[in-house]
Design an enzyme around this catalytic site. Structure first.
Site, PDB file in Angstrom:
ATOM      1  N   THR A  53      10.156 -22.197 -21.253  1.00 48.72           N
ATOM      2  CA  THR A  53       9.696 -20.947 -21.862  1.00 48.72           C
ATOM      3  C   THR A  53      10.854 -20.174 -22.466  1.00 48.72           C
ATOM      4  OG1 THR A  53       7.866 -20.819 -20.288  1.00 48.72           O
ATOM      5  CG2 THR A  53       8.482 -18.778 -21.414  1.00 48.72           C
TER       6      THR A  53
ATOM      7  N   GLU B 221       4.758 -14.011 -12.313  1.00 44.92           N
ATOM      8  CA  GLU B 221       5.255 -14.191 -13.670  1.00 44.92           C
ATOM      9  C   GLU B 221       6.575 -13.447 -13.871  1.00 44.92           C
ATOM     10  OE1 GLU B 221       3.102 -16.193 -16.378  1.00 44.92           O
ATOM     11  OE2 GLU B 221       3.475 -16.788 -14.303  1.00 44.92           O
TER      12      GLU B 221
END
Length: 309
Positions: free
Chosen positions: A182, A129
């Site tokens: 995102t 991530e």
């Protein structure tokens, strides 16, 4: 020997739980296959289902970054080949990169003799991530790795709390055929929050967690409200208001954005209502002229599935 691991999609944020809550569903998900190789080092030898968009480089691929972090800590110097099979849409808001990272660390851990527990693998999965968005978020990798509903209580140090799941809690997810990055979804977030809004938001978060512990579906429904982030992020999702209204009219407990979108989720009591909510959301989106996929699932308490091939 080869090891195959399937890691499932996740719903992060869960309305009032921005960057702090997430849960796993049973499908879709990603599969990673690893095997030992005579050539030293970790190599990604194949990726499918990504339309050629993802890098084979271990240092640039989230699954590769996560797996390499694990190998670096063990000092393992043997050769490993990795295949990544994407079975969920990219940029969907369902934790696609997280599912690959989780499948990768679980598979590599199994292949080299399981030196780490499932919980200990979380810190390696979050490195993927970090590579993807610059921050080691755990609200997708946490539930994908551990299963069920999880609360990220702290990031420094990383602390994840597994929450109870009422037996009749189901989820409907609709993925509209649009992609939201995102980064774009983060750019529209409010930087200043009024105190009175913050109080409402953290009260809803507390109410949702209490509802999970008590098995109180009505409390869960009343608490599934995001008054801070949903109003701006929903503007990026075509037909969001229609989908939410349709889900609620079909009997859903609550409805909001999955992760950074564009997928939308609804929590429901029982499979019948969940399927009705999914159909209603898809019908609303079809009327708006957009295609979509829907997924209906009980909360996935199992976590990744390992197969030795």
């Amino acid at each position: 020997m080869s090891v195959s691991v399937f890691a499932a999609a996740t719903v992060a944020n869960v309305a009032c739980g921005f960057d702090a809550l997430g849960f796993a569903i049973h499908e879709p998900g990603d599969e990673v296959i690893v095997r030992k190789s005579a050539q030293s080092g970790l190599r990604i030898v194949a990726i499918t289902g990504d339309e050629g968009r993802l890098p084979l480089s271990v240092t640039k691929n989230t699954a590769g970054v996560s797996a390499q972090a694990l190998l670096d800590e063990t000092g393992y110097t043997g050769g490993i080949e990795m295949e990544i099979h994407k079975k969920m849409p990219l940029g969907s808001g369902l934790g696609s990169s997280s599912a690959s990272s989780v499948a990768a660390v679980v598979a590599v851990n199994e292949l080299i003799g399981s030196p780490f527990t499932r919980a200990e693998l979380l810190r390696f999965a979050t490195e993927g991530e970090r590579a993807a968005c610059g921050v080691p978020h755990a609200d997708n990798v946490g539930p994908s790795l551990l299963g069920g509903f999880v609360l990220i209580r702290s990031y420094n140090p990383l602390e994840v709390v597994q929450l109870p799941v009422p037996d009749e809690l189901w989820c409907s997810v609709i993925h509209p055929h649009v992609e939201i990055l995102t980064e774009d979804a983060r750019n529209v977030l409010r930087r200043r929050i009024r105190l009175e809004d913050a109080v409402v938001q953290w009260s809803n978060l507390g109410g949702l967690i209490a509802g999970l512990y008590q098995g109180d579906y009505q409390l869960i429904g009343r608490s599934l409200s995001d008054i801070i982030f949903e109003p701006t992020r929903s503007l990026l999702i075509p037909g969001f208001d229609m989908m939410k209204q349709a889900a609620m009219q079909a009997g859903a407990l609550g409805c909001s954005i999955s992760g950074s979108g564009p997928s939308v989720f609804a929590l429901c009591r029982g499979e019948e209502i969940a399927r009705a909510a999914a159909d209603a959301m898809q019908h609303a989106l079809t009327k708006a002229g957009l295609g979509s996929e829907t997924y209906v699932s009980a909360i996935n308490r199992q976590g990744p599935v390992i197969r030795n091939l």
